[in-house]
Scaffold this active site. Structure first.
Site, PDB file in Angstrom:
ATOM      1  N   PHE A  11       0.816  -1.210   0.000  1.00  0.00           N
ATOM      2  CA  PHE A  11       0.000   0.000   0.000  1.00  0.00           C
ATOM      3  C   PHE A  11       0.859   1.274   0.000  1.00  0.00           C
ATOM      4  O   PHE A  11       0.834   2.060  -0.955  1.00  0.00           O
ATOM      5  CB  PHE A  11      -0.934  -0.037   1.211  1.00  0.00           C
ATOM      6  CG  PHE A  11      -1.682   1.228   1.475  1.00  0.00           C
ATOM      7  CD1 PHE A  11      -2.339   1.900   0.456  1.00  0.00           C
ATOM      8  CD2 PHE A  11      -1.752   1.747   2.764  1.00  0.00           C
ATOM      9  CE1 PHE A  11      -3.042   3.076   0.707  1.00  0.00           C
ATOM     10  CE2 PHE A  11      -2.457   2.913   3.024  1.00  0.00           C
ATOM     11  CZ  PHE A  11      -3.086   3.578   1.994  1.00  0.00           C
ATOM     12  N   ALA A  81       7.272  -5.103   5.099  1.00  0.00           N
ATOM     13  CA  ALA A  81       6.984  -5.525   6.473  1.00  0.00           C
ATOM     14  C   ALA A  81       5.642  -6.226   6.528  1.00  0.00           C
ATOM     15  O   ALA A  81       4.756  -5.966   5.711  1.00  0.00           O
ATOM     16  CB  ALA A  81       6.955  -4.319   7.415  1.00  0.00           C
ATOM     17  N   THR A 130       6.544   2.985  12.215  1.00  0.00           N
ATOM     18  CA  THR A 130       5.194   3.327  12.636  1.00  0.00           C
ATOM     19  C   THR A 130       5.194   4.037  13.981  1.00  0.00           C
ATOM     20  O   THR A 130       6.111   3.852  14.798  1.00  0.00           O
ATOM     21  CB  THR A 130       4.336   2.049  12.750  1.00  0.00           C
ATOM     22  OG1 THR A 130       3.072   2.355  13.343  1.00  0.00           O
ATOM     23  CG2 THR A 130       5.016   1.003  13.625  1.00  0.00           C
ATOM     24  N   ASP A 131       4.158   4.825  14.247  1.00  0.00           N
ATOM     25  CA  ASP A 131       4.033   5.453  15.565  1.00  0.00           C
ATOM     26  C   ASP A 131       3.612   4.445  16.628  1.00  0.00           C
ATOM     27  O   ASP A 131       3.689   4.744  17.837  1.00  0.00           O
ATOM     28  CB  ASP A 131       3.044   6.627  15.518  1.00  0.00           C
ATOM     29  CG  ASP A 131       1.629   6.246  15.100  1.00  0.00           C
ATOM     30  OD1 ASP A 131       1.390   5.068  14.769  1.00  0.00           O
ATOM     31  OD2 ASP A 131       0.754   7.138  15.074  1.00  0.00           O
ATOM     32  N   GLU A 132       3.213   3.243  16.220  1.00  0.00           N
ATOM     33  CA  GLU A 132       2.781   2.245  17.195  1.00  0.00           C
ATOM     34  C   GLU A 132       3.911   1.778  18.108  1.00  0.00           C
ATOM     35  O   GLU A 132       3.663   1.210  19.172  1.00  0.00           O
ATOM     36  CB  GLU A 132       2.130   1.051  16.486  1.00  0.00           C
ATOM     37  CG  GLU A 132       0.860   1.440  15.756  1.00  0.00           C
ATOM     38  CD  GLU A 132       0.139   0.259  15.130  1.00  0.00           C
ATOM     39  OE1 GLU A 132      -0.039  -0.761  15.823  1.00  0.00           O
ATOM     40  OE2 GLU A 132      -0.245   0.359  13.954  1.00  0.00           O
ATOM     41  N   TYR A 155       3.182  -6.935  16.426  1.00  0.00           N
ATOM     42  CA  TYR A 155       3.559  -6.111  15.280  1.00  0.00           C
ATOM     43  C   TYR A 155       4.421  -4.936  15.709  1.00  0.00           C
ATOM     44  O   TYR A 155       5.523  -4.718  15.187  1.00  0.00           O
ATOM     45  CB  TYR A 155       2.312  -5.600  14.555  1.00  0.00           C
ATOM     46  CG  TYR A 155       2.605  -4.425  13.645  1.00  0.00           C
ATOM     47  CD1 TYR A 155       3.488  -4.556  12.579  1.00  0.00           C
ATOM     48  CD2 TYR A 155       2.036  -3.174  13.873  1.00  0.00           C
ATOM     49  CE1 TYR A 155       3.785  -3.477  11.750  1.00  0.00           C
ATOM     50  CE2 TYR A 155       2.329  -2.090  13.059  1.00  0.00           C
ATOM     51  CZ  TYR A 155       3.204  -2.253  11.998  1.00  0.00           C
ATOM     52  OH  TYR A 155       3.508  -1.178  11.200  1.00  0.00           O
ATOM     53  N   ALA A 157       6.054  -4.419  18.424  1.00  0.00           N
ATOM     54  CA  ALA A 157       7.321  -4.850  19.016  1.00  0.00           C
ATOM     55  C   ALA A 157       8.336  -5.214  17.939  1.00  0.00           C
ATOM     56  O   ALA A 157       9.526  -4.905  18.060  1.00  0.00           O
ATOM     57  CB  ALA A 157       7.082  -6.037  19.942  1.00  0.00           C
ATOM     58  N   SER A 158       7.869  -5.856  16.877  1.00  0.00           N
ATOM     59  CA  SER A 158       8.789  -6.220  15.795  1.00  0.00           C
ATOM     60  C   SER A 158       9.298  -4.990  15.062  1.00  0.00           C
ATOM     61  O   SER A 158      10.461  -4.924  14.645  1.00  0.00           O
ATOM     62  CB  SER A 158       8.112  -7.194  14.821  1.00  0.00           C
ATOM     63  OG  SER A 158       7.092  -6.552  14.060  1.00  0.00           O
ATOM     64  N   LYS A 159       8.439  -3.969  14.919  1.00  0.00           N
ATOM     65  CA  LYS A 159       8.882  -2.727  14.277  1.00  0.00           C
ATOM     66  C   LYS A 159       9.832  -1.952  15.190  1.00  0.00           C
ATOM     67  O   LYS A 159      10.801  -1.331  14.721  1.00  0.00           O
ATOM     68  CB  LYS A 159       7.689  -1.864  13.892  1.00  0.00           C
ATOM     69  CG  LYS A 159       6.850  -2.418  12.752  1.00  0.00           C
ATOM     70  CD  LYS A 159       7.643  -2.540  11.453  1.00  0.00           C
ATOM     71  CE  LYS A 159       7.969  -1.200  10.846  1.00  0.00           C
ATOM     72  NZ  LYS A 159       8.633  -1.346   9.515  1.00  0.00           N
ATOM     73  N   ASN A 184      -1.382   6.600  11.138  1.00  0.00           N
ATOM     74  CA  ASN A 184      -2.181   5.681  10.331  1.00  0.00           C
ATOM     75  C   ASN A 184      -2.391   6.209   8.912  1.00  0.00           C
ATOM     76  O   ASN A 184      -2.909   7.308   8.735  1.00  0.00           O
ATOM     77  CB  ASN A 184      -3.543   5.451  10.974  1.00  0.00           C
ATOM     78  CG  ASN A 184      -3.495   4.412  12.070  1.00  0.00           C
ATOM     79  OD1 ASN A 184      -2.609   4.435  12.923  1.00  0.00           O
ATOM     80  ND2 ASN A 184      -4.445   3.490  12.052  1.00  0.00           N
ATOM     81  N   ASN A 185      -2.009   5.396   7.926  1.00  0.00           N
ATOM     82  CA  ASN A 185      -2.186   5.761   6.521  1.00  0.00           C
ATOM     83  C   ASN A 185      -3.533   5.282   5.996  1.00  0.00           C
ATOM     84  O   ASN A 185      -4.089   4.280   6.470  1.00  0.00           O
ATOM     85  CB  ASN A 185      -1.096   5.117   5.666  1.00  0.00           C
ATOM     86  CG  ASN A 185       0.220   5.860   5.705  1.00  0.00           C
ATOM     87  OD1 ASN A 185       0.819   6.156   4.673  1.00  0.00           O
ATOM     88  ND2 ASN A 185       0.717   6.167   6.901  1.00  0.00           N
ATOM     89  N   VAL A 211     -16.960  -2.523  14.210  1.00  0.00           N
ATOM     90  CA  VAL A 211     -16.191  -1.494  14.901  1.00  0.00           C
ATOM     91  C   VAL A 211     -15.747  -2.078  16.238  1.00  0.00           C
ATOM     92  O   VAL A 211     -16.582  -2.519  17.036  1.00  0.00           O
ATOM     93  CB  VAL A 211     -17.029  -0.218  15.116  1.00  0.00           C
ATOM     94  CG1 VAL A 211     -16.239   0.802  15.936  1.00  0.00           C
ATOM     95  CG2 VAL A 211     -17.455   0.374  13.782  1.00  0.00           C
TER      96      VAL A 211
END
Length: 346
Positions: A11, A81, A130-132, A155, A157-159, A184-185, A211
């Site tokens: 993406f 990723a 990522t900001d995560e 996820y 943690a891996s980033k 978030n994109n 949701v």
């Protein structure tokens, strides 16, 4: 520049490839073509003499040596990723192999190439994250480049681990690295397992729109074409060794975003209105971060970059794109995991 872009059929990666080629850069797209990749996203540049494609997995270290030797890139933009939090909950091993070991492999290949070519001053290794990695915010405050890391999912943690590797290769070996952490994109060509395309496609089908929890989780929404522009700006003008946070300056709660999409569909597809009648609250994601928000002061002051697309404009453009491009997204609905609730194994 000749830029090696990993994950260029994904993406965000495809948006970067398109913009880089349109700006006159040579691009080598390295992608393993896993479930979320789609070469159709690159149809506008696929025939360009500035574009080349290499199918390879970033877990395959020997493949990198061949690709670096064949193409001799001036820069690397590392976007490949595994990125879906729900999938990381159900199967964390793949995220460690791809995001951590894969980044290590790429760093070593880039370092070997950089040293073998005489350590050119202009070479860059740009790692996109990522900001995560910063964890979860309360109702106030924003992430800065100095926010301590506090990842909460396999996820993130891996980033976080891959970010640390990149900085370590910069400090230890002198590799000229850059790191960006984005919010978030969303936008065209988004794989239909993430929130916004899920909402659009479920609403079009007249199916329940899921949701998580009560929908109060807040994200800073960044239009993908703005993000691609920011990444190329950092690559060309960012200070080596620096981290830049990239945000959309568009905070919105998930439920408000979903209702915004439904309202846009009410206008464009009134036969299904009101689409918000389809909203269904479901069991929350395990460990769901409450709020993300980016402080973009550094990239604005140092590089003069700001997002250009508001969330209202971006949602309108995104909804229209999905309505006009069913031939792109329809085949993806048959891919593994799409349309099923993931991330419940915890």
């Amino acid at each position: 520049m000749k830029i090696l872009i990993t994950g260029g059929a994904g993406f965000i990666g495809s948006a970067v490839v398109r913009q880089a080629v349109e700006a006159g850069h040579e691009v080598v797209n390295l992608d393993a073509l896993t479930y979320a990749a789609n070469l159709e996203s690159l149809s506008s540049v696929a025939e360009s003499p500035l574009y080349a494609f290499e199918q390879a997995d970033i877990r395959d270290r020997p493949a990198f040596d061949r690709i670096f030797a064949a193409h001799r890139p001036d820069a690397v933009m590392h976007l490949a990723a595994e990125s879906h939090v729900d999938r990381s909950i159900d199967g964390p091993a793949l995220f460690i192999e791809t995001n951590v070991t894969g980044t290590f492999n790429l760093l070593e290949a880039a370092r070997t190439h950089w040293q073998a070519t005489g350590k050119p001053d202009g070479f860059r290794f740009h790692h996109i994250s990522t900001d995560e990695v910063y964890g979860s915010l309360g109702p106030t405050g924003k992430f800065t480049e100095n926010t301590p890391y506090d990842p909460r999912s396999p996820y993130s943690a891996s980033k976080a681990a891959s970010d640390h590797l990149v900085r370590a290769w910069g400090e230890t070996y002198g590799l000229p690295v850059l790191v960006t952490n984005c919010s978030n994109n969303y936008g065209p060509f988004h794989f239909p397992e993430k929130l916004i395309p899920v909402v659009i496609l479920r609403a079009l089908a007249g199916e329940p729109i899921p949701v998580y929890g009560d929908g109060s989780n807040v994200r800073d929404w960044l239009f993908v074409e703005d993000h691609a522009d920011a990444l190329l700006t950092v690559l060309q003008r960012g200070e080596v060794g620096r981290t830049y946070n990239i945000g959309g300056e568009n905070e919105a709660a998930n439920i408000d975003l979903v209702r915004m999409i439904c309202a846009e569909l009410d206008t464009l597809r009134p036969e299904g209105a009101p689409h918000d009648r389809l909203i269904t609250f479901v069991t929350d994601r395990p460990g769901h971060d409450q709020r993300y928000a980016i402080d973009p002061t550094r990239i604005r002051k140092e590089l003069g970059w700001r997002p250009s697309v508001t969330v209202e404009e971006g949602i309108a453009r995104t909804v229209r794109w999905y309505l006009d491009n069913e031939a792109w997204w329809r085949p993806l609905l048959d891919r593994e995991g799409v349309g099923r609730r993931l991330g419940t194994k915890a």
